[in-house]
Design a protein around this motif. Sequence first.
Motif, mmCIF file in Angstrom:
data_model
loop_
_atom_site.group_PDB
_atom_site.id
_atom_site.type_symbol
_atom_site.label_atom_id
_atom_site.label_comp_id
_atom_site.label_asym_id
_atom_site.label_seq_id
_atom_site.Cartn_x
_atom_site.Cartn_y
_atom_site.Cartn_z
ATOM 1 N N LEU A 109 0.697 -1.302 -0.016
ATOM 2 C CA LEU A 109 0.100 -0.176 -0.032
ATOM 3 C C LEU A 109 1.052 1.323 0.112
ATOM 4 O O LEU A 109 0.508 2.311 -0.575
ATOM 5 C CB LEU A 109 -0.898 0.045 1.137
ATOM 6 C CG LEU A 109 -1.948 -1.120 1.380
ATOM 7 C CD1 LEU A 109 -2.795 -1.083 2.721
ATOM 8 C CD2 LEU A 109 -2.941 -0.914 0.011
ATOM 9 N N LEU A 144 -5.516 1.980 1.909
ATOM 10 C CA LEU A 144 -6.661 1.439 1.316
ATOM 11 C C LEU A 144 -7.449 2.828 1.015
ATOM 12 O O LEU A 144 -7.799 3.059 -0.339
ATOM 13 C CB LEU A 144 -7.540 0.542 2.193
ATOM 14 C CG LEU A 144 -7.181 -0.649 2.316
ATOM 15 C CD1 LEU A 144 -8.140 -1.619 3.258
ATOM 16 C CD2 LEU A 144 -6.726 -1.632 0.997
ATOM 17 N N VAL A 164 -3.278 0.161 7.691
ATOM 18 C CA VAL A 164 -4.002 -0.521 6.641
ATOM 19 C C VAL A 164 -5.274 0.192 6.146
ATOM 20 O O VAL A 164 -5.312 0.613 4.855
ATOM 21 C CB VAL A 164 -4.537 -1.802 7.041
ATOM 22 C CG1 VAL A 164 -5.503 -2.439 6.060
ATOM 23 C CG2 VAL A 164 -3.112 -2.565 7.633
#
Length: 419
Positions: A28, A159, A155
């Motif tokens: 990511l 995203l 996380v």
Amino acid sequence: MGDSLALVGGALAAQGMFFLAAPLITRLFRPSDLGLLATTMSLVLLGRQLATLNYHQAIPVVPGDRTARRLATLTLTTSVGFAIMAALLLGAGAALPLQGPFGEWLDLMWWVAPLMLLAICINDVLSYSVTRSGPIRSLGEARLGQGAAYVGGQVIAGLLLPVASLLCLAYAAGFAVSNSWLVFRRHGRPILARSSPGRLWALARRFHRYPRYIMPSNLMAQAGTELPSLLIASLYGLREAGLFFLTVRIIGLFNQMLGESATWITYARMAELARSDPGALRRFTFRFAGLGVFVGGPLVIALAAVAAWLAPYLLGPEYREVRWIILLVSFSLPFQIFLLPFAALNILGAEALQMKTLIGRLALIGACVALPAVLGLSFVWVVAGYGLGMSLAFILVFYVWTRALPKPDPQTAGAAAGR
């Protein structure tokens, strides 16, 4: 013992969460994003020593709960003042046309870094207050919650909007969760005490030993840890700093697993022996260090070798170089982990000697990291220099520690041999 295991277990679980989430986080975020996070964390952790002036370390040991709460108020006051001053200075710096890694860092982080700093300082106050009055187990619970919030925030940020500033806010959010849990677990017991500026000033003068002696020592120790990241960012760029940061986090799992456990087990025992039986303290020092380096050392290196082999498959193609960094750093692990407890010269009341040792350690690590860059060598050589510098620095600390240990009394040694 149960409380200590809960604390170590919480810290280990928090590190394990990052390790398990690393394959997702590295897909990511770019290495340069992690480099911005590493630079911010290094500067914030250095600033933390200046912000608190280490007054919070007196909270568990002072007589009287009211004095302890006033020390918490004093620490929080200096921390808020330092964070505001840092925000103003960094904001002014961000308005200047600076170039290079730190110019990029200022543009993105001038407002995030003070928030991270304040969250960490509040956590220091709460943690030492809990150390004084309990429950100690809540520290392990707080670390577990901190790790979950930190990793989960990374996380979610990746995203939704994978930018470095949100990566750092996730770090601050982890401390916010930890702080909230520590306050909740005190069940309404007060942490701070209302104090006038005059009383806070009198308290600061009464405990002047902490900013005058202990803070510089802790600052030097922290600088020895953070200097490599800052040098790599300034000499090679944020991408390399990010690769180095990720390696240190993976290596940190072994430090938490073995080093922190060793510190908790040995520190209290060493402090007890320093008061009651100096000769036994000397024997304990050599026995534990030999067992750790020559028995635990190969185990740690083997675990690091497995991690290095798995790294390219787990972390993704942008992080292939992490394999070699782990291997180069792993050879210093036995010294970092198993000699770490013996850096605590304050057990012997040798603050001046400890300060000189930490300055030597800082100079040694800085030279080993900077020399390959000055010679124009590649980033891999800088990492090799870091591993060598850390190994030599901890051997130096161990040498100074053993020289400072009281010599055993011949009569006591003879009596012990007779028994």
